[in-house]
Design an enzyme around this catalytic site. Structure first.
Site, PDB file in Angstrom:
ATOM      1  N   TYR A  13     110.388  22.409  13.885  1.00 17.72           N
ATOM      2  CA  TYR A  13     110.079  23.201  12.683  1.00 17.72           C
ATOM      3  C   TYR A  13     109.118  22.438  11.772  1.00 17.72           C
ATOM      4  O   TYR A  13     108.106  22.984  11.325  1.00 17.72           O
ATOM      5  CB  TYR A  13     111.381  23.517  11.940  1.00 17.72           C
ATOM      6  CG  TYR A  13     111.183  24.327  10.669  1.00 17.72           C
ATOM      7  CD1 TYR A  13     110.894  25.689  10.725  1.00 17.72           C
ATOM      8  CD2 TYR A  13     111.289  23.729   9.414  1.00 17.72           C
ATOM      9  CE1 TYR A  13     110.717  26.428   9.552  1.00 17.72           C
ATOM     10  CE2 TYR A  13     111.115  24.461   8.243  1.00 17.72           C
ATOM     11  CZ  TYR A  13     110.824  25.816   8.323  1.00 17.72           C
ATOM     12  OH  TYR A  13     110.641  26.558   7.171  1.00 17.72           O
ATOM     13  N   SER A  62     105.991  24.707   4.019  1.00 17.89           N
ATOM     14  CA  SER A  62     107.306  24.218   3.604  1.00 17.89           C
ATOM     15  C   SER A  62     107.118  22.811   3.049  1.00 17.89           C
ATOM     16  O   SER A  62     106.186  22.101   3.457  1.00 17.89           O
ATOM     17  CB  SER A  62     108.245  24.158   4.820  1.00 17.89           C
ATOM     18  OG  SER A  62     109.428  23.444   4.496  1.00 17.89           O
ATOM     19  N   ASP A 122     105.791  42.603  16.895  1.00 22.55           N
ATOM     20  CA  ASP A 122     106.239  41.238  17.163  1.00 22.55           C
ATOM     21  C   ASP A 122     105.037  40.307  17.098  1.00 22.55           C
ATOM     22  O   ASP A 122     104.080  40.462  17.871  1.00 22.55           O
ATOM     23  CB  ASP A 122     106.888  41.189  18.560  1.00 22.55           C
ATOM     24  CG  ASP A 122     107.527  39.848  18.853  1.00 22.55           C
ATOM     25  OD1 ASP A 122     107.104  38.825  18.263  1.00 22.55           O
ATOM     26  OD2 ASP A 122     108.461  39.817  19.673  1.00 22.55           O
ATOM     27  N   LYS A 139     105.273  23.448  10.508  1.00 25.12           N
ATOM     28  CA  LYS A 139     104.923  23.630   9.098  1.00 25.12           C
ATOM     29  C   LYS A 139     103.816  22.650   8.676  1.00 25.12           C
ATOM     30  O   LYS A 139     102.993  22.957   7.821  1.00 25.12           O
ATOM     31  CB  LYS A 139     106.169  23.494   8.218  1.00 25.12           C
ATOM     32  CG  LYS A 139     107.141  24.655   8.408  1.00 25.12           C
ATOM     33  CD  LYS A 139     106.486  25.986   8.039  1.00 25.12           C
ATOM     34  CE  LYS A 139     107.365  27.191   8.280  1.00 25.12           C
ATOM     35  NZ  LYS A 139     106.720  28.460   7.883  1.00 25.12           N
TER      36      LYS A 139
HETATM   37  P1  NAD Z   1     113.906  35.069   6.770  1.00 21.24           P
HETATM   38  O1  NAD Z   1     114.518  34.736   8.083  1.00 21.24           O
HETATM   39  O2  NAD Z   1     114.713  35.780   5.754  1.00 21.24           O
HETATM   40  O3  NAD Z   1     112.562  35.915   6.988  1.00 21.24           O
HETATM   41  C1  NAD Z   1     111.643  35.633   8.027  1.00 21.24           C
HETATM   42  C2  NAD Z   1     111.042  36.957   8.491  1.00 21.24           C
HETATM   43  O4  NAD Z   1     110.093  36.686   9.536  1.00 21.24           O
HETATM   44  C3  NAD Z   1     112.106  37.902   9.067  1.00 21.24           C
HETATM   45  O5  NAD Z   1     112.063  39.149   8.402  1.00 21.24           O
HETATM   46  C4  NAD Z   1     111.751  38.001  10.527  1.00 21.24           C
HETATM   47  O6  NAD Z   1     112.025  39.268  11.110  1.00 21.24           O
HETATM   48  C5  NAD Z   1     110.241  37.702  10.520  1.00 21.24           C
HETATM   49  N1  NAD Z   1     109.843  37.249  11.840  1.00 21.24           N
HETATM   50  C6  NAD Z   1     110.327  36.168  12.521  1.00 21.24           C
HETATM   51  N2  NAD Z   1     109.806  36.162  13.762  1.00 21.24           N
HETATM   52  C7  NAD Z   1     108.986  37.246  13.868  1.00 21.24           C
HETATM   53  C8  NAD Z   1     108.198  37.786  14.921  1.00 21.24           C
HETATM   54  N3  NAD Z   1     108.143  37.217  16.136  1.00 21.24           N
HETATM   55  N4  NAD Z   1     107.478  38.906  14.677  1.00 21.24           N
HETATM   56  C9  NAD Z   1     107.534  39.509  13.465  1.00 21.24           C
HETATM   57  N5  NAD Z   1     108.268  39.038  12.428  1.00 21.24           N
HETATM   58  C10 NAD Z   1     108.994  37.937  12.645  1.00 21.24           C
HETATM   59  O7  NAD Z   1     113.374  33.694   6.236  1.00 21.24           O
HETATM   60  P2  NAD Z   1     112.743  33.253   4.831  1.00 21.24           P
HETATM   61  O8  NAD Z   1     113.558  32.141   4.344  1.00 21.24           O
HETATM   62  O9  NAD Z   1     112.468  34.419   3.957  1.00 21.24           O
HETATM   63  O10 NAD Z   1     111.381  32.614   5.368  1.00 21.24           O
HETATM   64  C11 NAD Z   1     110.084  33.060   4.988  1.00 21.24           C
HETATM   65  C12 NAD Z   1     109.116  31.909   5.186  1.00 21.24           C
HETATM   66  O11 NAD Z   1     109.476  30.841   4.294  1.00 21.24           O
HETATM   67  C13 NAD Z   1     109.163  31.291   6.595  1.00 21.24           C
HETATM   68  O12 NAD Z   1     107.840  30.988   7.013  1.00 21.24           O
HETATM   69  C14 NAD Z   1     109.960  30.020   6.394  1.00 21.24           C
HETATM   70  O13 NAD Z   1     109.669  29.039   7.360  1.00 21.24           O
HETATM   71  C15 NAD Z   1     109.533  29.627   4.998  1.00 21.24           C
HETATM   72  N6  NAD Z   1     110.444  28.694   4.303  1.00 21.24           N
HETATM   73  C16 NAD Z   1     111.741  29.046   4.079  1.00 21.24           C
HETATM   74  C17 NAD Z   1     112.591  28.139   3.432  1.00 21.24           C
HETATM   75  C18 NAD Z   1     114.046  28.457   3.153  1.00 21.24           C
HETATM   76  O14 NAD Z   1     114.793  27.546   2.750  1.00 21.24           O
HETATM   77  N7  NAD Z   1     114.495  29.680   3.343  1.00 21.24           N
HETATM   78  C19 NAD Z   1     112.087  26.910   2.997  1.00 21.24           C
HETATM   79  C20 NAD Z   1     110.758  26.597   3.241  1.00 21.24           C
HETATM   80  C21 NAD Z   1     109.939  27.506   3.891  1.00 21.24           C
END
Ligand code: NAD
Length: 243
Positions: free
Chosen positions: A143, A130, A51, A147
């Protein structure tokens, strides 16, 4: 892109974007250590579950990855959480957890990784910020703040550690079709497939991003093709800038 003999640590490795990064790095020849809360179902050369809100875990991840892989060349700080709402609808827990996962953990990972990469002659760090870290969007105040913080840290580290041969950059996606986006729609009572089809119409290129679209840019930033890029925030938005 060829990552033969490269050793990489990826956080958030089982998520939408993270699993695409891991698959692409391994397909390009890298050895990958995967970090996430549960990494039992993902193929990799090393599995480091934990975690990221645990400072002991975050601060020792780079060393654990280096020991497991025989060294470390690349760190991808991709894990993240999204808490929704304006400030008036955000709890202290939203604030603290968002800071812990989106800012403090990558800070701790970078702080531990930089000396390891420097001792190895250099390396690359790619953070996942982001578009909303560069141009804040509506109703996601905490959020967006986190970011913006990781975007700023990226620029600082990119400047401060270039002289050690360490390049620190960030990818800044707009909407990506991942569990983070879909659960957000479902929590608000929308059918996620319908909501994404509607969202696709708002993007000039005709669709929101798939995780692979973002992963490929992450690999570019981690690769020698980006050898002169330090502290850059690369927006990947299909022509849909946030303003
Ligand atoms: P997702 O929820 O599919 O994946 C996020 C991962 O982070 C998960 O596997 C989760 O278990 C892990 N995580 C979260 N908290 C945790 C903790 N305390 N300890 C260990 N692991 C932890 O989301 P995603 O869309 O693949 O996001 C990946 C990155 O991209 C993130 O930083 C997100 O902010 C960024 N992002 C996503 C989007 C979008 O539209 N999906 C847009 C811009 C930026």
């Amino acid at each position: 892109m060829d990552f033969t003999n490269k050793r990489a640590l990826v956080t958030g490795a089982v998520g939408g974007i993270g699993s695409a990064i891991v698959a692409q790095l391994r397909a390009a020849g890298a050895k990958v250590a995967v970090a996430d809360r549960d990494v039992t179902n993902i193929m990799a050369e090393a599995h480091l579950p934990g975690d990221l809100t645990d400072p002991q875990y975050a601060s020792t991840l780079p060393d654990q990855a280096a020991q497991a892989l025989g060294g470390l060349d690349i760190v991808i700080n991709n894990a993240g959480i999204m808490r929704r709402g304006p400030v008036t609808a955000s709890s202290d827990e939203d604030f603290d957890l968002s800071i812990a996962v989106n800012v403090k953990a990558p800070f701790q990972v970078c702080r531990a990784a930089i000396p390891l990469l420097a001792a190895n002659g250099g390396g690359a760090i790619v953070n996942t910020a982001s578009c909303w870290g560069v141009h804040p969007g509506p109703d996601h105040a905490v959020y967006c703040m986190t970011k913006a913080a990781i975007a700023s840290l990226t620029k600082c580290m990119g400047r401060d550690h270039a002289h050690q041969g360490i390049r620190v950059n960030a990818v800044c996606p707009n909407e990506v079709d991942t569990p983070m986006l879909r659960t957000g729609f479902e929590l608000r009572g929308y059918d996620s497939a319908t909501a994404i089809a509607e969202l696709d119409k708002t993007v000039p290129i005709g669709r929101i991003a798939q995780p692979e679209d973002i992963a490929e840019v992450v690999l570019f930033l981690a690769s020698d093709h980006a050898r002169y890029m330090c502290g850059e925030l690369v927006e990947v938005n299909g022509g849909k800038p946030v303003s």
